[in-house]
Motif scaffolding. Sequence first.
Motif, short mmCIF file in Angstrom:
data_model
loop_
_atom_site.label_atom_id
_atom_site.label_comp_id
_atom_site.label_asym_id
_atom_site.label_seq_id
_atom_site.Cartn_x
_atom_site.Cartn_y
_atom_site.Cartn_z
N SER A 4 0.86 -1.18 0.00
CA SER A 4 0.00 0.00 0.00
C SER A 4 0.90 1.23 0.00
O SER A 4 2.01 1.20 0.51
CB SER A 4 -0.92 0.00 1.21
N LEU A 5 0.41 2.27 -0.58
CA LEU A 5 1.20 3.49 -0.69
C LEU A 5 1.04 4.38 0.53
O LEU A 5 0.63 5.53 0.44
CB LEU A 5 0.83 4.25 -1.97
N THR A 6 1.37 3.86 1.67
CA THR A 6 1.39 4.65 2.90
C THR A 6 2.79 5.21 3.07
O THR A 6 3.75 4.67 2.50
CB THR A 6 1.03 3.79 4.12
N PRO A 7 2.95 6.28 3.83
CA PRO A 7 4.30 6.79 4.07
C PRO A 7 5.24 5.72 4.63
O PRO A 7 6.42 5.67 4.28
CB PRO A 7 4.08 7.92 5.07
N ALA A 8 4.72 4.85 5.48
CA ALA A 8 5.55 3.79 6.06
C ALA A 8 6.05 2.82 4.99
O ALA A 8 7.12 2.23 5.14
CB ALA A 8 4.77 3.03 7.13
#
Length: 117
Positions: A4-8
């Motif tokens: 997923s394109l989360t900051p993490a």
Amino acid sequence: MPFSLTPAAVWPIVLLCLSNVFMTFAWYGHLKFKSSPLFIAILASWGIAFFEYCLAVPANRFGSAVYSAAQLKTMQEVITLIVFAGFSVFWLKESLTWNHAIGFVLIAAGAAFVFKG
């Protein structure tokens, strides 16, 4: 682990890309200056590699919250090939041939299996 394109999920990739730029210069940048003494190349490479470690260690530390160690290593290897391909063409002025491209694609295909759920 699904991507997923989360900051993490993105920050480790960004840090690995930056660290690979430094490491590629540390390992191969001196090839453009072959007339310099070897000890100068070694010292310069160590100095550059310090900054690579300052980026790679946090990339792996933060990335381990999102990715497995095998996924992090696989990302690092694919990023290394991409960075090296550009470095080879633009810094060393070497050309990449079709057999290089096929080899890189096969490595990337193998890497895809590491991320296959």
